[in-house]
Design an enzyme around this catalytic site. Structure first.
Site, PDB file in Angstrom:
ATOM      1  N   GLY A  59       0.828  -1.207   0.000  1.00  0.00           N
ATOM      2  CA  GLY A  59       0.000   0.000   0.000  1.00  0.00           C
ATOM      3  C   GLY A  59       0.857   1.249   0.000  1.00  0.00           C
ATOM      4  O   GLY A  59       2.005   1.240   0.482  1.00  0.00           O
ATOM      5  N   GLN A 117      -5.570  -7.622  -4.096  1.00  0.00           N
ATOM      6  CA  GLN A 117      -5.573  -7.903  -2.653  1.00  0.00           C
ATOM      7  C   GLN A 117      -6.672  -7.095  -1.988  1.00  0.00           C
ATOM      8  O   GLN A 117      -6.798  -5.892  -2.202  1.00  0.00           O
ATOM      9  CB  GLN A 117      -4.208  -7.538  -2.046  1.00  0.00           C
ATOM     10  CG  GLN A 117      -4.139  -7.649  -0.522  1.00  0.00           C
ATOM     11  CD  GLN A 117      -4.473  -6.360   0.203  1.00  0.00           C
ATOM     12  OE1 GLN A 117      -4.145  -5.275  -0.277  1.00  0.00           O
ATOM     13  NE2 GLN A 117      -5.145  -6.460   1.336  1.00  0.00           N
ATOM     14  N   TYR A 146      -8.681  -5.797   1.507  1.00  0.00           N
ATOM     15  CA  TYR A 146      -8.918  -5.621   2.937  1.00  0.00           C
ATOM     16  C   TYR A 146     -10.431  -5.619   3.119  1.00  0.00           C
ATOM     17  O   TYR A 146     -11.129  -4.816   2.493  1.00  0.00           O
ATOM     18  CB  TYR A 146      -8.347  -4.295   3.436  1.00  0.00           C
ATOM     19  CG  TYR A 146      -6.854  -4.298   3.642  1.00  0.00           C
ATOM     20  CD1 TYR A 146      -6.239  -5.266   4.435  1.00  0.00           C
ATOM     21  CD2 TYR A 146      -6.044  -3.322   3.081  1.00  0.00           C
ATOM     22  CE1 TYR A 146      -4.868  -5.266   4.646  1.00  0.00           C
ATOM     23  CE2 TYR A 146      -4.671  -3.305   3.284  1.00  0.00           C
ATOM     24  CZ  TYR A 146      -4.092  -4.279   4.065  1.00  0.00           C
ATOM     25  OH  TYR A 146      -2.740  -4.283   4.271  1.00  0.00           O
ATOM     26  N   ARG A 189       4.079   0.527  14.608  1.00  0.00           N
ATOM     27  CA  ARG A 189       5.401   0.664  13.980  1.00  0.00           C
ATOM     28  C   ARG A 189       6.125   1.849  14.610  1.00  0.00           C
ATOM     29  O   ARG A 189       5.735   3.008  14.386  1.00  0.00           O
ATOM     30  CB  ARG A 189       5.249   0.835  12.477  1.00  0.00           C
ATOM     31  CG  ARG A 189       4.616  -0.424  11.901  1.00  0.00           C
ATOM     32  CD  ARG A 189       4.217  -0.341  10.475  1.00  0.00           C
ATOM     33  NE  ARG A 189       3.263  -1.423  10.234  1.00  0.00           N
ATOM     34  CZ  ARG A 189       2.134  -1.296   9.556  1.00  0.00           C
ATOM     35  NH1 ARG A 189       1.813  -0.150   9.002  1.00  0.00           N
ATOM     36  NH2 ARG A 189       1.329  -2.328   9.416  1.00  0.00           N
ATOM     37  N   HIS A 246       3.077 -10.353   7.081  1.00  0.00           N
ATOM     38  CA  HIS A 246       2.997  -8.968   6.596  1.00  0.00           C
ATOM     39  C   HIS A 246       4.387  -8.328   6.596  1.00  0.00           C
ATOM     40  O   HIS A 246       4.545  -7.136   6.849  1.00  0.00           O
ATOM     41  CB  HIS A 246       2.046  -8.170   7.504  1.00  0.00           C
ATOM     42  CG  HIS A 246       1.095  -7.260   6.782  1.00  0.00           C
ATOM     43  ND1 HIS A 246      -0.232  -7.549   6.612  1.00  0.00           N
ATOM     44  CD2 HIS A 246       1.280  -6.045   6.200  1.00  0.00           C
ATOM     45  CE1 HIS A 246      -0.824  -6.552   5.984  1.00  0.00           C
ATOM     46  NE2 HIS A 246       0.080  -5.620   5.710  1.00  0.00           N
ATOM     47  N   ARG A 275       5.399  -6.500   9.855  1.00  0.00           N
ATOM     48  CA  ARG A 275       4.833  -5.174  10.131  1.00  0.00           C
ATOM     49  C   ARG A 275       3.681  -5.212  11.125  1.00  0.00           C
ATOM     50  O   ARG A 275       3.245  -4.180  11.611  1.00  0.00           O
ATOM     51  CB  ARG A 275       4.312  -4.556   8.824  1.00  0.00           C
ATOM     52  CG  ARG A 275       5.412  -4.095   7.902  1.00  0.00           C
ATOM     53  CD  ARG A 275       4.880  -3.771   6.534  1.00  0.00           C
ATOM     54  NE  ARG A 275       3.945  -2.652   6.500  1.00  0.00           N
ATOM     55  CZ  ARG A 275       4.288  -1.377   6.548  1.00  0.00           C
ATOM     56  NH1 ARG A 275       5.552  -1.045   6.649  1.00  0.00           N
ATOM     57  NH2 ARG A 275       3.386  -0.423   6.483  1.00  0.00           N
ATOM     58  N   ASP A 334       5.579 -15.558   1.987  1.00  0.00           N
ATOM     59  CA  ASP A 334       6.326 -14.305   1.841  1.00  0.00           C
ATOM     60  C   ASP A 334       6.849 -13.886   3.206  1.00  0.00           C
ATOM     61  O   ASP A 334       6.684 -14.598   4.192  1.00  0.00           O
ATOM     62  CB  ASP A 334       5.489 -13.207   1.155  1.00  0.00           C
ATOM     63  CG  ASP A 334       4.488 -12.496   2.057  1.00  0.00           C
ATOM     64  OD1 ASP A 334       4.540 -12.628   3.294  1.00  0.00           O
ATOM     65  OD2 ASP A 334       3.622 -11.780   1.510  1.00  0.00           O
TER      66      ASP A 334
HETATM   67  C1  LIG Z   1       5.137  -0.672   3.096  1.00  0.00           C
HETATM   68  C2  LIG Z   1       4.361  -1.952   3.048  1.00  0.00           C
HETATM   69  C3  LIG Z   1       3.005  -1.900   2.771  1.00  0.00           C
HETATM   70  C4  LIG Z   1       2.280  -3.082   2.698  1.00  0.00           C
HETATM   71  N1  LIG Z   1       0.952  -3.012   2.350  1.00  0.00           N
HETATM   72  C5  LIG Z   1       0.244  -4.152   2.271  1.00  0.00           C
HETATM   73  C6  LIG Z   1      -1.115  -4.113   1.854  1.00  0.00           C
HETATM   74  O1  LIG Z   1      -1.634  -3.076   1.506  1.00  0.00           O
HETATM   75  N2  LIG Z   1      -1.798  -5.282   1.843  1.00  0.00           N
HETATM   76  C7  LIG Z   1      -1.222  -6.468   2.227  1.00  0.00           C
HETATM   77  O2  LIG Z   1      -1.891  -7.497   2.211  1.00  0.00           O
HETATM   78  N3  LIG Z   1       0.061  -6.524   2.572  1.00  0.00           N
HETATM   79  C8  LIG Z   1       0.816  -5.415   2.595  1.00  0.00           C
HETATM   80  N4  LIG Z   1       2.128  -5.472   2.937  1.00  0.00           N
HETATM   81  C9  LIG Z   1       2.758  -6.775   3.204  1.00  0.00           C
HETATM   82  C10 LIG Z   1       3.316  -7.362   1.909  1.00  0.00           C
HETATM   83  O3  LIG Z   1       2.276  -7.755   1.051  1.00  0.00           O
HETATM   84  C11 LIG Z   1       4.176  -8.616   2.173  1.00  0.00           C
HETATM   85  O4  LIG Z   1       3.474  -9.503   2.999  1.00  0.00           O
HETATM   86  C12 LIG Z   1       5.516  -8.267   2.817  1.00  0.00           C
HETATM   87  O5  LIG Z   1       6.073  -7.105   2.255  1.00  0.00           O
HETATM   88  C13 LIG Z   1       6.470  -9.440   2.627  1.00  0.00           C
HETATM   89  O6  LIG Z   1       7.653  -9.234   3.305  1.00  0.00           O
HETATM   90  P1  LIG Z   1       8.995  -8.676   2.624  1.00  0.00           P
HETATM   91  O7  LIG Z   1       8.798  -7.214   2.478  1.00  0.00           O
HETATM   92  O8  LIG Z   1      10.037  -9.036   3.614  1.00  0.00           O
HETATM   93  O9  LIG Z   1       9.156  -9.370   1.301  1.00  0.00           O
HETATM   94  C14 LIG Z   1       2.899  -4.320   2.967  1.00  0.00           C
HETATM   95  C15 LIG Z   1       4.272  -4.367   3.222  1.00  0.00           C
HETATM   96  C16 LIG Z   1       5.008  -3.195   3.247  1.00  0.00           C
HETATM   97  C17 LIG Z   1       6.497  -3.285   3.481  1.00  0.00           C
END
Ligand SMILES: Cc1cc2nc3c(=O)[nH]c(=O)nc-3n(C[C@H](O)[C@H](O)[C@H](O)COP(=O)(O)O)c2cc1C
Length: 383
Positions: A86, A134, A136, A171, A279, A282, A310
């Site tokens: 996002g 994706q 929400y 965070r 995630h 996060r 992931d």
């Molecule tokens: C800045 C940021 C925003 C993200 N936004 C979403 C999102 O909108 N929806 C979601 O399902 N996952 C979101 N994620 C999680 C990613 O889809 C994914 O699970 C994650 O980045 C994987 O870990 P990695 O960054 O170590 O590869 C976000 C991750 C980051 C870093």
């Protein structure tokens, strides 16, 4: 010093991260680079991948290497794709479209986030049949239905519903940076922007990023306060997932699964796959790294549905580590984000190239002419 050199001298995703860090204001870099609380999970995700040892097997003909793999009936160029992120245009202007086009050009999946800073329609056009959406699940059913109907109309055939946001992740970096949506241009933020002139100029050209799919909900300042109700889903239950399964005619994946029983329940409901994800570290700091959670989950679903993993993919070999532990496919989030932050379109292409070249080398070293040859026999623990 890698940030002063050409992109071709960036040898790894970590090098691209350092380049991105030098080019992007701190508040925007931290938004992507940071994780929950003390970032234990963020670190552990990557460390746990590194701890999975694969044992090379030699005297196998690997003069031809095939990195292709088939997932949910579609053949992709590599066993990894781009996870949904996002508000990525805050990290680098036009990052969403740049990455959607890259994924189409390289034939890997691109997952458009509900919270993307580009509309799902524009991303569908850019990613074509490589685009997934994706979702929400909002506390307001009309908002959820609106997004599903738009995703259908835009031609998406795979929906990935995110389950791991019953509460907002805390965070610490974002709190210290006083990050808010819409962005507040405090003197500190303005100073950071001035120190990143290229980012600032491009951002001026592209305009302030926003959660584009919810633009109609965000006409007033108070509606921003309600945005969390849309992006955070404390009321999302198994009953809702069953309804969603009945509503969505295409492929349905559930993202954020960490417990084997939840994985089995997704298979029982008729989902087509799951994404074992935290995630990217996060949401919580206390949970398991995904690669550690994976083996029990692949056991629990016993091949009934696709298992994707992931969180922590930084090397081409990580996709093979996941494969050896039973995953069908992997997604990377930050690896691609760091690429686009390091050099726009060329940087995104370099991120893909680094991961792909590492993958090809690792397959050769493992004595595996194709991705499908990698399995548990490559685990160092297996005799
Ligand atoms: C800045 C940021 C925003 C993200 N936004 C979403 C999102 O909108 N929806 C979601 O399902 N996952 C979101 N994620 C999680 C990613 O889809 C994914 O699970 C994650 O980045 C994987 O870990 P990695 O960054 O170590 O590869 C976000 C991750 C980051 C870093």
């Amino acid at each position: 010093m890698v940030y002063l050199m050409g992109l071709d001298r960036a040898a790894s995703i970590d090098d691209l991260r350092l380049r991105a860090k030098k080019r992007i204001p701190r508040f925007a870099f931290d938004l992507v680079d940071g994780g929950a609380e003390n970032e234990r999970n963020l670190r552990r995700n990557c460390e746990a991948f590194e701890e999975v040892e694969l044992t090379p097997r030699y005297m196998v003909d690997v003069s031809e290497i095939d990195t292709q793999t088939t997932l949910l009936g579609q053949t992709f160029a590599t066993p990894f794709g781009m996870a949904p992120i996002g508000m990525l245009n805050a990290f680098w202007p036009d990052a969403d479209l740049t990455l959607a086009r890259l994924c189409k050009a390289q034939n890997i999946p691109y997952v458009a986030s509900s919270a993307a800073s580009t509309t799902l329609e524009d991303l569908a056009e850019a990613a074509e049949d490589n685009g997934w959406f994706q979702l929400y699940v909002s506390s307001d059913p009309d908002v959820t239905e609106g997004l599903i109907a738009r995703a259908e109309a835009a031609g998406y055939t795979t929906l990935m519903v995110t389950a791991d946001v019953p509460a907002a992740g805390k965070r610490d970096r974002d709190i210290r940076n006083q990050l808010s949506v819409p962005f507040r241009f405090t003197p500190e933020v303005v100073l950071q922007c001035m120190l990143s002139p290229r980012w600032a100029l491009m951002s001026l050209r592209h305009g302030t990023p926003n959660v584009a799919n919810y633009a109609d909900l965000l006409q007033t300042a108070t509606s921003y306060a309600n945005l969390q109700k849309t992006l955070i889903t404390p009321g999302f239950t198994w009953a809702d997932l069953k309804r969603l399964r009945a509503r969505w005619k295409g492929k349905l994946l559930v993202k954020g699964i960490l417990h084997p029983r939840d994985a089995k329940a997704c298979a029982d409901i008729g989902c087509d796959g799951i994404v074992v994800s935290n995630h990217g570290g996060r949401q919580v700091a206390f949970g398991p790294p995904t690669i550690k959670a994976l083996p029990a989950i692949t056991d629990a679903v016993a091949g009934r549905i696709a298992v994707i993993v992931d969180s922590g993919i930084r090397r081409g070999a990580d996709a093979l580590r996941a494969k050896a532990l039973g995953a069908d496919f992997s997604f990377a989030g930050r690896a691609f984000a760091f690429g686009v932050g390091a050099g726009g379109q060329a940087g995104a292409a370099r991120a893909f190239e680094i991961l792909q070249l590492e993958l090809v080398r690792a397959l050769g070293q493992l004595g595996a002419p194709s991705v499908d040859n990698v399995g548990s026999s490559h685990l160092s623990s297996v005799q």
